[in-house]
Write an enzyme that holds these catalytic residues in place. Structure first.
Site, mmCIF file in Angstrom:
data_model
loop_
_atom_site.group_PDB
_atom_site.id
_atom_site.type_symbol
_atom_site.label_atom_id
_atom_site.label_comp_id
_atom_site.label_asym_id
_atom_site.label_seq_id
_atom_site.Cartn_x
_atom_site.Cartn_y
_atom_site.Cartn_z
ATOM 1 N N TYR A 109 15.089 -8.464 -109.212
ATOM 2 C CA TYR A 109 16.453 -9.260 -108.772
ATOM 3 C C TYR A 109 16.029 -10.635 -108.926
ATOM 4 O O TYR A 109 14.833 -11.109 -108.744
ATOM 5 C CB TYR A 109 16.517 -8.980 -107.282
ATOM 6 N N GLU B 254 23.520 -14.958 -110.337
ATOM 7 C CA GLU B 254 23.026 -13.890 -109.832
ATOM 8 C C GLU B 254 22.775 -12.612 -110.904
ATOM 9 O O GLU B 254 23.591 -12.369 -111.619
ATOM 10 C CB GLU B 254 23.405 -13.088 -108.652
#
Length: 383
Positions: free
Chosen positions: A102, A190
């Site tokens: 992530y 993101e």
């Protein structure tokens, strides 16, 4: 302004961020079949909607051939994912995933700067990872006025404990992600998941991008994407009406005058055990007419079981608000759902008197915010 996955990936590529092989979008089963056949390899067919949870909802499918892609497109097109109906799918060559990570950069309102969040636990909601394994989530505040160097990127990658063989790749990608984030006037870049492929590359498998609306005049190319970016139908309709509205996933409709008061109302409703269905700021100087429009809009949401209107009268007089509430009810042809109205401040007593004397079933005035929240939550449980 939020971008679809395929739009976000294209923006990443513009700034040199490595992504999955470029795919193409389809709006029909035949288009999906033709695209998959043209790629000649297994593909992913992915719903293009501005919300999370696509995989859990059946909006992301691996397909070994063109016919499987056509079947997947047929299943996904028209699929409702958290109120977003899918009318476009992304068809792209499938990636061989070895590991999932992530990585994100966002504008942090608390520090008034940028924040990088990195974790070796990707592919799931980062909030869940932060709750269950906080040691696996690294958060680094960045000064937006200072240069972000390759050495800074490397230190973040090391702090997040990325595997040794990926450190150089992750650091290089993060540096490019930061540069693109700043150049685009973004509020969020993101990647979840950021993946290591079987051949050792590190690439963005997905994208979530938000651009500062106030900066779009500097980015006409991005501003054009607003027309295809969609959004929740209620948010789109609210924007057309000039309403400051955000759709949430609860059952208690919320409206107040002032963003701070609305945020406080969301918190109080949550503390009382309820789940807000939306954020709606009627503005500090809301008129009776705007109040009526906002109330009618929220009550028209099928997810709303009860509505809480929270008004502190300063510039806005509470007796005018009360008249707006009654006008909204008249516009709706009566109340099919319970409505709690908290009035405090200028002419609050008069406003509550007007609501009391209306004698309408389902309309309940209140003087205190906690009291109003408890009323709304109790009514939602009875609904």
């Amino acid at each position: 302004m939020d971008l679809m996955e395929y739009q976000g990936k294209e923006l990443f590529r513009t700034h040199g961020v490595p992504t999955t092989p470029r795919g193409e979008v389809a709006t029909s089963v035949d288009e999906a079949r033709q695209l998959a056949a043209g790629f000649g390899v297994p593909v992913m067919v992915k719903a293009q909607v501005l919300t999370g949870g696509r995989g859990k909802a059946g909006g992301v499918k691996f397909c070994r051939d063109a016919e499987a892609a056509a079947q997947a497109a047929g299943d996904i097109l028209g699929l409702d994912i958290k109120g977003h109906v899918t009318d476009t799918v992304l068809v792209e060559p499938a990636s061989d995933i070895a590991e999932e990570y992530y990585l994100s950069i966002l504008h942090d309102r608390l520090s008034k700067g940028y924040k990088v969040i990195a974790s070796v636990e990707g592919g799931v909601e980062i909030e869940e990872v932060n709750r269950t394994a906080p040691e696996k989530v690294v958060k680094v505040d960045l000064d937006p006025t200072a240069a972000f160097t390759p050495a800074d990127a490397r230190r973040i990658a090391e702090a997040a404990q990325f595997p040794e063989e990926t450190l150089d790749h992750v650091a290089e990608l993060l540096a490019k992600l930061h540069a693109g984030f700043v150049a685009s006037d973004a509020t969020l870049f993101e990647i979840n998941p950021l993946i290591k492929t079987a051949d050792g590359r590190v690439i963005a498998l997905d994208s979530k991008v938000s651009i500062d609306d106030a900066a779009l005049f500097r980015h006409p190319d991005l501003a054009e994407l607003r027309q295809t970016g969609g959004g929740h139908p209620l948010e789109v309709a609210a924007k057309e009406k000039g309403l400051q509205y955000v759709k949430l996933d609860g059952s208690i409709g919320i409206m107040g005058n002032g963003a701070g008061l609305v945020m406080s109302t969301l918190d109080v409703v949550n503390q009382a055990g309820g789940r807000p269905a939306n954020f709606l700021d009627a503005g500090g100087g809301a008129s009776a007419e705007s109040m009526a429009e906002g109330i009618a809009f929220v009550l028209d949401d099928p997810d709303v079981e009860v509505m809480l209107v929270n008004i502190f009268g300063g510039i806005t007089r509470c007796d005018d608000v009360a008249r707006g509430v009654l006008a909204a009810i008249d516009q709706l042809g009566g109340l099919a759902k319970h409505l709690v109205v908290r009035l405090d401040g200028t002419n609050a007593d008069e406003g509550r008197r007007l609501l009391d004397e209306a004698g309408l079933d389902g309309l309940q005035p209140a003087a205190k915010m906690n009291e109003a929240a408890e009323m709304a939550v109790a009514r939602s449980r009875d609904a």
